[in-house]
Design a protein around this motif. Structure first.
Motif, PDB file in Angstrom:
ATOM      1  N   VAL A  95      88.327  51.023   0.634  1.00 36.15           N
ATOM      2  CA  VAL A  95      89.337  50.379   1.474  1.00 36.15           C
ATOM      3  C   VAL A  95      88.761  49.063   1.952  1.00 36.15           C
ATOM      4  O   VAL A  95      87.659  49.021   2.492  1.00 36.15           O
ATOM      5  CB  VAL A  95      89.713  51.280   2.674  1.00 36.15           C
ATOM      6  CG1 VAL A  95      90.774  50.615   3.513  1.00 36.15           C
ATOM      7  CG2 VAL A  95      90.185  52.633   2.180  1.00 36.15           C
ATOM      8  N   ARG A  96      89.503  47.985   1.752  1.00 34.11           N
ATOM      9  CA  ARG A  96      89.032  46.643   2.085  1.00 34.11           C
ATOM     10  C   ARG A  96      90.095  45.882   2.853  1.00 34.11           C
ATOM     11  O   ARG A  96      91.282  46.130   2.698  1.00 34.11           O
ATOM     12  CB  ARG A  96      88.702  45.853   0.818  1.00 34.11           C
ATOM     13  CG  ARG A  96      87.732  46.521  -0.119  1.00 34.11           C
ATOM     14  CD  ARG A  96      86.329  46.323   0.367  1.00 34.11           C
ATOM     15  NE  ARG A  96      85.367  46.783  -0.615  1.00 34.11           N
ATOM     16  CZ  ARG A  96      84.474  47.703  -0.378  1.00 34.11           C
ATOM     17  NH1 ARG A  96      84.404  48.257   0.792  1.00 34.11           N
ATOM     18  NH2 ARG A  96      83.616  48.081  -1.297  1.00 34.11           N
ATOM     19  N   GLY A  97      89.678  44.923   3.639  1.00 32.12           N
ATOM     20  CA  GLY A  97      90.600  43.978   4.231  1.00 32.12           C
ATOM     21  C   GLY A  97      90.947  44.242   5.685  1.00 32.12           C
ATOM     22  O   GLY A  97      90.249  44.943   6.402  1.00 32.12           O
ATOM     23  N   VAL A  98      92.073  43.634   6.074  1.00 36.33           N
ATOM     24  CA  VAL A  98      92.547  43.683   7.454  1.00 36.33           C
ATOM     25  C   VAL A  98      93.994  44.144   7.442  1.00 36.33           C
ATOM     26  O   VAL A  98      94.805  43.620   6.691  1.00 36.33           O
ATOM     27  CB  VAL A  98      92.442  42.292   8.131  1.00 36.33           C
ATOM     28  CG1 VAL A  98      92.972  42.326   9.552  1.00 36.33           C
ATOM     29  CG2 VAL A  98      91.012  41.772   8.084  1.00 36.33           C
ATOM     30  N   VAL A  99      94.302  45.124   8.278  1.00 37.54           N
ATOM     31  CA  VAL A  99      95.670  45.619   8.436  1.00 37.54           C
ATOM     32  C   VAL A  99      96.067  45.351   9.877  1.00 37.54           C
ATOM     33  O   VAL A  99      95.294  45.634  10.806  1.00 37.54           O
ATOM     34  CB  VAL A  99      95.769  47.135   8.154  1.00 37.54           C
ATOM     35  CG1 VAL A  99      97.151  47.660   8.471  1.00 37.54           C
ATOM     36  CG2 VAL A  99      95.371  47.442   6.728  1.00 37.54           C
ATOM     37  N   GLU A 100      97.257  44.803  10.070  1.00 40.38           N
ATOM     38  CA  GLU A 100      97.753  44.575  11.419  1.00 40.38           C
ATOM     39  C   GLU A 100      98.992  45.427  11.649  1.00 40.38           C
ATOM     40  O   GLU A 100      99.953  45.326  10.904  1.00 40.38           O
ATOM     41  CB  GLU A 100      98.092  43.102  11.626  1.00 40.38           C
ATOM     42  CG  GLU A 100      96.865  42.216  11.604  1.00 40.38           C
ATOM     43  CD  GLU A 100      97.118  40.805  12.106  1.00 40.38           C
ATOM     44  OE1 GLU A 100      97.906  40.646  13.067  1.00 40.38           O
ATOM     45  OE2 GLU A 100      96.517  39.895  11.551  1.00 40.38           O
TER      46      GLU A 100
ATOM     47  N   ILE B 282      91.430  47.360  11.290  1.00 40.69           N
ATOM     48  CA  ILE B 282      92.820  47.695  11.595  1.00 40.69           C
ATOM     49  C   ILE B 282      93.090  47.207  13.010  1.00 40.69           C
ATOM     50  O   ILE B 282      92.396  47.604  13.957  1.00 40.69           O
ATOM     51  CB  ILE B 282      93.087  49.205  11.486  1.00 40.69           C
ATOM     52  CG1 ILE B 282      92.768  49.700  10.075  1.00 40.69           C
ATOM     53  CG2 ILE B 282      94.541  49.510  11.860  1.00 40.69           C
ATOM     54  CD1 ILE B 282      92.889  51.205   9.906  1.00 40.69           C
ATOM     55  N   LYS B 283      94.092  46.355  13.141  1.00 38.80           N
ATOM     56  CA  LYS B 283      94.448  45.812  14.449  1.00 38.80           C
ATOM     57  C   LYS B 283      95.709  46.506  14.938  1.00 38.80           C
ATOM     58  O   LYS B 283      96.677  46.632  14.196  1.00 38.80           O
ATOM     59  CB  LYS B 283      94.703  44.311  14.341  1.00 38.80           C
ATOM     60  CG  LYS B 283      93.485  43.531  13.904  1.00 38.80           C
ATOM     61  CD  LYS B 283      93.827  42.063  13.795  1.00 38.80           C
ATOM     62  CE  LYS B 283      92.671  41.268  13.238  1.00 38.80           C
ATOM     63  NZ  LYS B 283      92.996  39.843  13.168  1.00 38.80           N
TER      64      LYS B 283
ATOM     65  N   VAL C 150      87.176  49.593  11.587  1.00 38.10           N
ATOM     66  CA  VAL C 150      87.055  49.113  12.954  1.00 38.10           C
ATOM     67  C   VAL C 150      88.479  48.958  13.455  1.00 38.10           C
ATOM     68  O   VAL C 150      89.269  48.214  12.873  1.00 38.10           O
ATOM     69  CB  VAL C 150      86.308  47.766  13.030  1.00 38.10           C
ATOM     70  CG1 VAL C 150      86.322  47.237  14.462  1.00 38.10           C
ATOM     71  CG2 VAL C 150      84.888  47.904  12.509  1.00 38.10           C
ATOM     72  N   VAL C 151      88.827  49.701  14.500  1.00 33.19           N
ATOM     73  CA  VAL C 151      90.161  49.594  15.087  1.00 33.19           C
ATOM     74  C   VAL C 151      90.029  48.819  16.387  1.00 33.19           C
ATOM     75  O   VAL C 151      89.239  49.183  17.266  1.00 33.19           O
ATOM     76  CB  VAL C 151      90.786  50.985  15.336  1.00 33.19           C
ATOM     77  CG1 VAL C 151      92.147  50.844  15.994  1.00 33.19           C
ATOM     78  CG2 VAL C 151      90.905  51.750  14.021  1.00 33.19           C
TER      79      VAL C 151
ATOM     80  N   MET D 293      99.377  57.555   9.900  1.00 29.40           N
ATOM     81  CA  MET D 293     100.025  57.485   8.583  1.00 29.40           C
ATOM     82  C   MET D 293      99.219  56.648   7.593  1.00 29.40           C
ATOM     83  O   MET D 293      99.270  56.887   6.392  1.00 29.40           O
ATOM     84  CB  MET D 293     101.447  56.927   8.717  1.00 29.40           C
ATOM     85  CG  MET D 293     102.398  57.901   9.381  1.00 29.40           C
ATOM     86  SD  MET D 293     104.127  57.366   9.395  1.00 29.40           S
ATOM     87  CE  MET D 293     104.050  55.884  10.369  1.00 29.40           C
ATOM     88  N   ILE D 294      98.466  55.684   8.099  1.00 28.85           N
ATOM     89  CA  ILE D 294      97.614  54.861   7.234  1.00 28.85           C
ATOM     90  C   ILE D 294      96.345  55.627   6.865  1.00 28.85           C
ATOM     91  O   ILE D 294      95.927  55.655   5.708  1.00 28.85           O
ATOM     92  CB  ILE D 294      97.259  53.527   7.933  1.00 28.85           C
ATOM     93  CG1 ILE D 294      98.499  52.642   8.032  1.00 28.85           C
ATOM     94  CG2 ILE D 294      96.126  52.804   7.207  1.00 28.85           C
ATOM     95  CD1 ILE D 294      98.317  51.441   8.937  1.00 28.85           C
ATOM     96  N   LEU D 295      95.717  56.254   7.848  1.00 27.49           N
ATOM     97  CA  LEU D 295      94.416  56.883   7.622  1.00 27.49           C
ATOM     98  C   LEU D 295      94.473  58.168   6.797  1.00 27.49           C
ATOM     99  O   LEU D 295      93.601  58.393   5.948  1.00 27.49           O
ATOM    100  CB  LEU D 295      93.721  57.176   8.954  1.00 27.49           C
ATOM    101  CG  LEU D 295      93.213  55.978   9.742  1.00 27.49           C
ATOM    102  CD1 LEU D 295      92.604  56.430  11.053  1.00 27.49           C
ATOM    103  CD2 LEU D 295      92.201  55.185   8.930  1.00 27.49           C
ATOM    104  N   LEU D 296      95.456  59.021   7.036  1.00 27.46           N
ATOM    105  CA  LEU D 296      95.455  60.331   6.357  1.00 27.46           C
ATOM    106  C   LEU D 296      95.438  60.243   4.832  1.00 27.46           C
ATOM    107  O   LEU D 296      94.607  60.911   4.198  1.00 27.46           O
ATOM    108  CB  LEU D 296      96.604  61.196   6.856  1.00 27.46           C
ATOM    109  CG  LEU D 296      96.375  61.811   8.228  1.00 27.46           C
ATOM    110  CD1 LEU D 296      97.571  62.647   8.657  1.00 27.46           C
ATOM    111  CD2 LEU D 296      95.102  62.628   8.267  1.00 27.46           C
TER     112      LEU D 296
END
Length: 132
Positions: free
Chosen positions: A125-130, A90-91, A67-68, A111-114
């Motif tokens: 993949v777990r968690g929250v990325v800001e 992903i925020k 979820v972006v 760069m994160i998704l590829l």
């Protein structure tokens, strides 16, 4: 168009930013971008997370689901349990903060998704990325 089970990744896109959906779709041939259903805009964050988790489990069980959003407090006080959830959050900065910052956020998102999308399906993949 691929069947839902064939996608390596799915992005629920909760950012109102014009042609960005097409840019995201170009990241990877097996990435599906699902624009935010604005009929849900009155739902609480808890209800939205439950909706995204249900969609991930029911429609995309073999995909890495993200979820972006640009909502900085999206998952707080919702009971979101990242280790048990089928989604990762992903925020990114809001497009209203300026086009150059938003463009940088989109490049960072790529760069994160590829590497994640190119990893074996067994990778979770777990968690929250800001991205700030």
């Amino acid at each position: 168009m691929l069947e839902p089970a064939q996608y390596d990744g799915v992005v629920f896109w909760d950012v109102n930013a014009g042609e960005t959906e097409e840019i995201l779709n170009s990241f990877h041939p097996r990435l599906k971008v699902v624009p935010f259903d604005h009929r849900l805009h009155r739902a609480s964050d808890s209800e939205l997370i439950k909706f995204f988790e249900r969609e991930a489990r029911d429609k995309y069980p073999n995909s890495k689901v993200f979820v972006v959003t640009h909502d900085r407090g999206f998952e707080r006080e919702t009971g979101f349990r990242p280790l048990e959830s089928p989604i990762a959050i992903i925020k990114i900065p809001s497009p209203s903060l300026g086009p150059s910052l938003f463009k940088y956020a989109i490049e960072s998102l790529k760069m994160i998704l590829l590497p994640i999308l190119n990893a074996p399906r067994s990778v979770k993949v777990r968690g929250v990325v800001e991205i700030e």
